[in-house]
Design a protein around this motif. Structure first.
Motif, mmCIF file in Angstrom:
data_model
loop_
_atom_site.group_PDB
_atom_site.id
_atom_site.type_symbol
_atom_site.label_atom_id
_atom_site.label_comp_id
_atom_site.label_asym_id
_atom_site.label_seq_id
_atom_site.Cartn_x
_atom_site.Cartn_y
_atom_site.Cartn_z
ATOM 1 N N HIS A 78 -7.159 7.785 -6.057
ATOM 2 C CA HIS A 78 -7.211 8.912 -6.994
ATOM 3 C C HIS A 78 -7.564 10.213 -6.278
ATOM 4 C CE1 HIS A 78 -7.428 5.402 -9.629
ATOM 5 N NE2 HIS A 78 -6.855 6.176 -10.536
ATOM 6 N N ASP A 120 0.786 -1.223 0.000
ATOM 7 C CA ASP A 120 0.000 0.000 0.000
ATOM 8 C C ASP A 120 0.823 1.280 0.000
ATOM 9 O OD1 ASP A 120 -2.437 -1.055 -0.157
ATOM 10 O OD2 ASP A 120 -2.878 -0.974 1.983
ATOM 11 N N LEU A 143 -0.917 9.270 2.155
ATOM 12 C CA LEU A 143 -1.100 10.711 1.957
ATOM 13 C C LEU A 143 -2.291 11.205 2.763
ATOM 14 C CD1 LEU A 143 -0.721 10.789 -1.943
ATOM 15 C CD2 LEU A 143 1.085 11.089 -0.227
ATOM 16 N N SER A 188 -4.383 2.741 -12.026
ATOM 17 C CA SER A 188 -5.564 2.186 -11.358
ATOM 18 C C SER A 188 -5.565 0.671 -11.447
ATOM 19 C CB SER A 188 -6.831 2.740 -12.010
ATOM 20 O OG SER A 188 -7.942 1.966 -11.612
ATOM 21 N N GLU A 189 -5.791 0.040 -10.302
ATOM 22 C CA GLU A 189 -5.883 -1.410 -10.287
ATOM 23 C C GLU A 189 -7.212 -1.860 -10.910
ATOM 24 O OE1 GLU A 189 -5.250 -2.986 -6.385
ATOM 25 O OE2 GLU A 189 -5.900 -4.992 -6.961
ATOM 26 N N SER A 190 -8.242 -1.018 -10.784
ATOM 27 C CA SER A 190 -9.554 -1.454 -11.251
ATOM 28 C C SER A 190 -9.806 -1.205 -12.738
ATOM 29 C CB SER A 190 -10.674 -0.868 -10.400
ATOM 30 O OG SER A 190 -10.338 0.377 -9.870
ATOM 31 N N GLY A 209 -11.725 6.052 -6.779
ATOM 32 C CA GLY A 209 -11.767 5.907 -5.322
ATOM 33 C C GLY A 209 -10.747 6.731 -4.572
ATOM 34 N N THR A 210 -10.343 6.201 -3.417
ATOM 35 C CA THR A 210 -9.517 6.983 -2.485
ATOM 36 C C THR A 210 -8.091 7.229 -2.984
ATOM 37 O OG1 THR A 210 -8.915 4.955 -1.302
ATOM 38 C CG2 THR A 210 -10.812 6.185 -0.468
HETATM 39 N N1 LIG Z 1 -4.391 8.466 1.028
HETATM 40 C C1 LIG Z 1 -3.750 7.470 0.440
HETATM 41 N N2 LIG Z 1 -2.401 7.503 0.345
HETATM 42 C C2 LIG Z 1 -1.724 6.497 -0.251
HETATM 43 N N3 LIG Z 1 -2.307 5.423 -0.790
HETATM 44 C C3 LIG Z 1 -3.654 5.338 -0.740
HETATM 45 C C4 LIG Z 1 -4.441 6.341 -0.129
HETATM 46 N N4 LIG Z 1 -5.740 5.990 -0.204
HETATM 47 C C5 LIG Z 1 -5.754 4.812 -0.850
HETATM 48 N N5 LIG Z 1 -4.517 4.410 -1.178
HETATM 49 C C6 LIG Z 1 -4.129 3.170 -1.849
HETATM 50 O O1 LIG Z 1 -5.061 2.895 -2.867
HETATM 51 C C7 LIG Z 1 -5.502 1.547 -2.757
HETATM 52 C C8 LIG Z 1 -6.831 1.381 -3.420
HETATM 53 O O2 LIG Z 1 -7.821 2.178 -2.826
HETATM 54 P P1 LIG Z 1 -9.183 2.487 -3.606
HETATM 55 O O3 LIG Z 1 -9.676 1.259 -4.274
HETATM 56 O O4 LIG Z 1 -10.138 3.218 -2.696
HETATM 57 O O5 LIG Z 1 -8.657 3.541 -4.664
HETATM 58 P P2 LIG Z 1 -9.085 3.745 -6.164
HETATM 59 O O6 LIG Z 1 -8.946 5.199 -6.437
HETATM 60 O O7 LIG Z 1 -10.387 3.086 -6.443
HETATM 61 O O8 LIG Z 1 -7.898 3.003 -6.939
HETATM 62 P P3 LIG Z 1 -8.002 1.732 -7.924
HETATM 63 O O9 LIG Z 1 -8.585 2.262 -9.209
HETATM 64 O O10 LIG Z 1 -6.590 1.294 -8.069
HETATM 65 O O11 LIG Z 1 -8.878 0.717 -7.233
HETATM 66 C C9 LIG Z 1 -5.443 1.290 -1.286
HETATM 67 O O12 LIG Z 1 -5.337 -0.081 -1.024
HETATM 68 C C10 LIG Z 1 -4.178 2.022 -0.896
HETATM 69 O O13 LIG Z 1 -3.024 1.228 -1.172
#
Ligand SMILES: Nc1ncnc2c1ncn2[C@@H]1O[C@H](COP(=O)(O)OP(=O)(O)OP(=O)(O)O)[C@@H](O)[C@H]1O
Ligand SMILES: [Mn+2]
Length: 270
Positions: free
Chosen positions: A229, A194, A212, A247-249, A226-227
């Motif tokens: 981004h 993470d 962050l 993005s993982e998704s 999500g979080t």
């Molecule tokens: N504030 C933050 N600082 C650093 N890393 C973060 C923070 N918030 C989330 N992450 C990282 O992002 C990962 C995925 O979170 P989330 O699925 O809510 O984000 P996302 O924007 O949907 O990204 P993805 O498209 O990759 O799923 C978390 O497991 C964590 O590793």
């Protein structure tokens, strides 16, 4: 009888400037022989030795992005002026120049991408190297599985102040830089865990695994993200950093600056 040339020749009518995107040297030489035009080469490197040249930091798969970048660069380097009519000759389907577009410099919306490279705290090469790592990671994933990653480039002192460690920092006391092949392997390896990578203006990896904590107030990122981004967008509004997110998704690579989404790339197209 009108000919195709009569019909399509209008595209270059009264044009005095041609932007050649990644021309071969023979194409560039032919262009030098054309009377009354000024030629500007837009390419990843100036292999043809052009006098007027704009560096293209990445091969935009989207043609309009590529053209906008070239025109903004030519304006910024004073090769052309606002209002100039330019013809842009590019490769689209083939490995030779096969398409021509006409545009008036200054009339197109600012793409933001030129600004991302030239007016960021981080060096343009550093931003390009990080984009390269993110794109490669997006193409390959971690052992075939999609993986997400967050890189924050520039203004590292302030970014460190607005974040905290999630784990030990494997880059503590090391002096390694993005773009170094070994470092790229490390970045890919550490992206399994993470948090964010923090990178200095000049490309030194300051830390991995940073959580962050910027204030997200008033940051508007596209719905559905999500979080990770949100944190990326917010940190670039709270500091002068640029953020690159894989993005993982949805597996896209995005760049944020000043709290806004500036660039979206599909790694599969590179
Ligand atoms: N504030 C933050 N600082 C650093 N890393 C973060 C923070 N918030 C989330 N992450 C990282 O992002 C990962 C995925 O979170 P989330 O699925 O809510 O984000 P996302 O924007 O949907 O990204 P993805 O498209 O990759 O799923 C978390 O497991 C964590 O590793
Ligand atoms: Mn998610």
């Amino acid at each position: 009888m009108a000919t195709v040339r009569d019909l399509l020749g209008d595209i270059v009518d009264e044009v005095e400037t041609v932007l050649l995107f990644s021309p071969s040297s023979s194409y560039y030489e032919r262009c030098q022989e054309v009377e009354d035009i000024s030629t500007i080469v837009v390419a990843p490197d100036n292999g043809v030795g052009a006098e007027r040249y704009v560096e293209l930091p990445l091969e935009f798969a989207d043609l309009s992005e590529r053209i906008r970048f070239g025109i903004e660069g030519a304006l910024d380097e004073d090769h052309i002026e606002e209002g100039d009519e330019v013809a842009c000759a590019t490769k689209l389907f083939d490995d030779v120049i096969d398409s021509v577009s006409r545009a008036r410099a200054g009339d197109l919306d600012q793409s933001g991408v030129y600004d991302l490279f030239t007016n960021s705290r981080g060096d343009p090469e550093v931003i390009r190297d990080v984009l390269d790592v993110a794109v490669e990671l997006g193409q390959k994933g971690q052992k075939g599985k999609p993986v997400g990653a967050l890189f924050v480039i520039g203004d590292a002192g302030k970014v460190m102040n607005k974040s905290r460690p999630l784990s030990y920092n494997p880059f503590e006391k090391s002096h390694v830089h993005v773009g170094d092949p070994i470092v790229n392997v490390m970045l890919k390896e550490f992206s399994r865990l993470d948090g964010a990578f923090v990178i200095s203006d000049g490309g030194k990896i300051v830390s991995a695994y940073r959580y962050l904590e910027p204030s997200a107030e008033g940051v508007d990122i596209p719905k559905g993200l999500g979080t990770r981004h949100m944190a990326a967008g917010s940190i670039t509004r709270d500091t002068n950093a640029t953020a690159v997110v894989l993005s993982e998704s949805d597996r896209l690579v995005r760049a944020f600056k000043g709290g806004e989404l500036i660039l979206e790339l599909d790694p599969e197209e590179y």
